[in-house]
Motif scaffolding. Structure first.
Motif, PDB file in Angstrom:
ATOM      1  N   UNK A  48      29.648  34.898  60.940  1.00 29.81           N
ATOM      2  CA  UNK A  48      30.639  33.916  61.388  1.00 29.81           C
ATOM      3  C   UNK A  48      32.042  34.499  61.381  1.00 29.81           C
ATOM      4  N   UNK A  49      32.900  33.867  62.178  1.00 30.44           N
ATOM      5  CA  UNK A  49      34.324  34.212  62.237  1.00 30.44           C
ATOM      6  C   UNK A  49      35.129  33.146  61.496  1.00 30.44           C
ATOM      7  N   UNK A  50      36.150  33.585  60.764  1.00 28.87           N
ATOM      8  CA  UNK A  50      36.972  32.690  59.958  1.00 28.87           C
ATOM      9  C   UNK A  50      38.448  32.986  60.200  1.00 28.87           C
ATOM     10  N   UNK A  51      39.306  32.090  59.730  1.00 29.34           N
ATOM     11  CA  UNK A  51      40.722  32.412  59.645  1.00 29.34           C
ATOM     12  C   UNK A  51      40.876  33.513  58.598  1.00 29.34           C
ATOM     13  N   UNK A  52      41.556  34.593  58.961  1.00 30.74           N
ATOM     14  CA  UNK A  52      41.610  35.766  58.088  1.00 30.74           C
ATOM     15  C   UNK A  52      42.146  35.429  56.695  1.00 30.74           C
ATOM     16  N   UNK A  53      43.219  34.667  56.614  1.00 27.35           N
ATOM     17  CA  UNK A  53      43.806  34.340  55.306  1.00 27.35           C
ATOM     18  C   UNK A  53      42.832  33.526  54.465  1.00 27.35           C
ATOM     19  N   UNK A  54      42.132  32.587  55.103  1.00 22.90           N
ATOM     20  CA  UNK A  54      41.157  31.767  54.374  1.00 22.90           C
ATOM     21  C   UNK A  54      39.990  32.621  53.885  1.00 22.90           C
ATOM     22  N   UNK A  55      39.545  33.548  54.728  1.00 20.29           N
ATOM     23  CA  UNK A  55      38.435  34.417  54.344  1.00 20.29           C
ATOM     24  C   UNK A  55      38.831  35.324  53.178  1.00 20.29           C
ATOM     25  N   UNK A  56      40.045  35.858  53.230  1.00 15.89           N
ATOM     26  CA  UNK A  56      40.531  36.694  52.124  1.00 15.89           C
ATOM     27  C   UNK A  56      40.498  35.908  50.806  1.00 15.89           C
ATOM     28  N   UNK A  57      40.959  34.665  50.860  1.00 16.61           N
ATOM     29  CA  UNK A  57      40.978  33.836  49.656  1.00 16.61           C
ATOM     30  C   UNK A  57      39.572  33.525  49.169  1.00 16.61           C
ATOM     31  N   UNK A  58      38.656  33.285  50.100  1.00 17.43           N
ATOM     32  CA  UNK A  58      37.275  32.982  49.718  1.00 17.43           C
ATOM     33  C   UNK A  58      36.614  34.189  49.054  1.00 17.43           C
ATOM     34  N   UNK A  59      36.888  35.380  49.549  1.00 17.63           N
ATOM     35  CA  UNK A  59      36.326  36.587  48.942  1.00 17.63           C
ATOM     36  C   UNK A  59      36.888  36.790  47.534  1.00 17.63           C
TER      37      UNK A  59
END
Length: 263
Positions: free
Chosen positions: A138-149
């Motif tokens: 899946x594709x995500x908003x980069x900032x949100x994905x960084x925070x999730x990781x």
């Protein structure tokens, strides 16, 4: 899933959003078009992940170890052992860590480990005996994905061991342990989550491998396991085979289907 049938029984107890059994003989989502049929790249280099690209980046049963079989609709998988409230009183740091652990359990239940995708996504699933493996690109908003990781990385320390209460299974003990995933270049995080409780009055332990690999603003997520434990080799195979597929798609290519028996 009960003792004899992992998530199937739990799906029935999961409420109206857990319709019936999810088993089948083929996964339409998992099918990838052969390279010979593709005249243009699934996505342009540096461009956004497309729906076709996400489907092309999915693994198949040939990419996995052992005897995994594709299922028709893995989105219906639910396990009520994961549902409940976190006993915050036992956390040294209080509500903050308890909320993180609650988020983990909820995301494992509804397969939203990294949040809701903001762009294209595709998923597929496999079963082997009483174990099931869910795989998503899946594709995500980069900032949100960084925070999730970063959130995933904090869980072995923040959640470690806690008690899940309520639901249909009473008190359960949950343990969250970090595990190393194969590969080094992309951001990645692995966990093993075990839930000890009861099902139909019998003691059970649900064990799940959890894996996430980030490639830019895109990610692979894997959830693999069952009441008989988690097959770590299959989790590692999914990551090892799936990461280069996604990387190739994002570079503008179309991965070739994995030959049967080459997992």
């Amino acid at each position: 899933m009960a003792t004899g049938t992992l998530l199937a029984t739990a799906a029935c107890s999961g409420g109206s959003d857990s319709p019936g059994t999810a088993s089948g003989t083929a996964s339409t989502v998992a099918e990838r078009p052969p390279a010979a049929q593709s005249t243009t790249p699934s996505s342009t280099p540096g461009g956004e992940l497309t729906k076709a690209g996400a489907r092309s980046a999915l693994i198949t049963e040939s990419d996995l170890e052992d005897d995994w079989n594709p299922v028709k609709d893995p989105s219906t998988w639910r396990d009520s052992l994961l549902l409940g409230d976190v006993d915050a009183a036992k956390f040294l740091t209080g509500k903050s860590d308890a909320q993180d652990c609650k988020r983990l359990m909820d995301s494992l239940y509804d397969e939203t480990l990294l949040g809701s995708p903001s762009g294209a996504s595709a998923a597929t699933g496999f079963e082997q005996g009483d174990s099931r493996l869910y795989y998503q690109v899946a594709a995500y908003e980069k900032a949100d994905l960084d925070q999730s990781m970063e959130w995933l990385k904090s869980l072995p320390s923040a959640c470690d061991e806690f008690t899940l209460t309520g639901g249909d299974h009473g008190d359960r003990t949950v343990q969250v342990v970090e595990r190393t995933l194969p590969g080094e270049s992309e951001a990645r995080q692995g966990l093993t989550v075990s839930v000890k409780g009861t099902s139909d009055g019998d003691p059970v332990t649900l064990t799940l491998d959890v894996a996430a690999v980030q490639v830019g603003a895109n990610a692979i997520t894997v959830t693999n396991g069952g009441l008989d434990g988690a097959d770590h080799d299959s989790t590692d195979a999914a990551v090892s085979q799936g990461t280069p597929r996604l990387t190739e798609v994002l570079a503008g290519g179309t991965p070739k289907p994995t030959p049967s028996g080459a997992g």
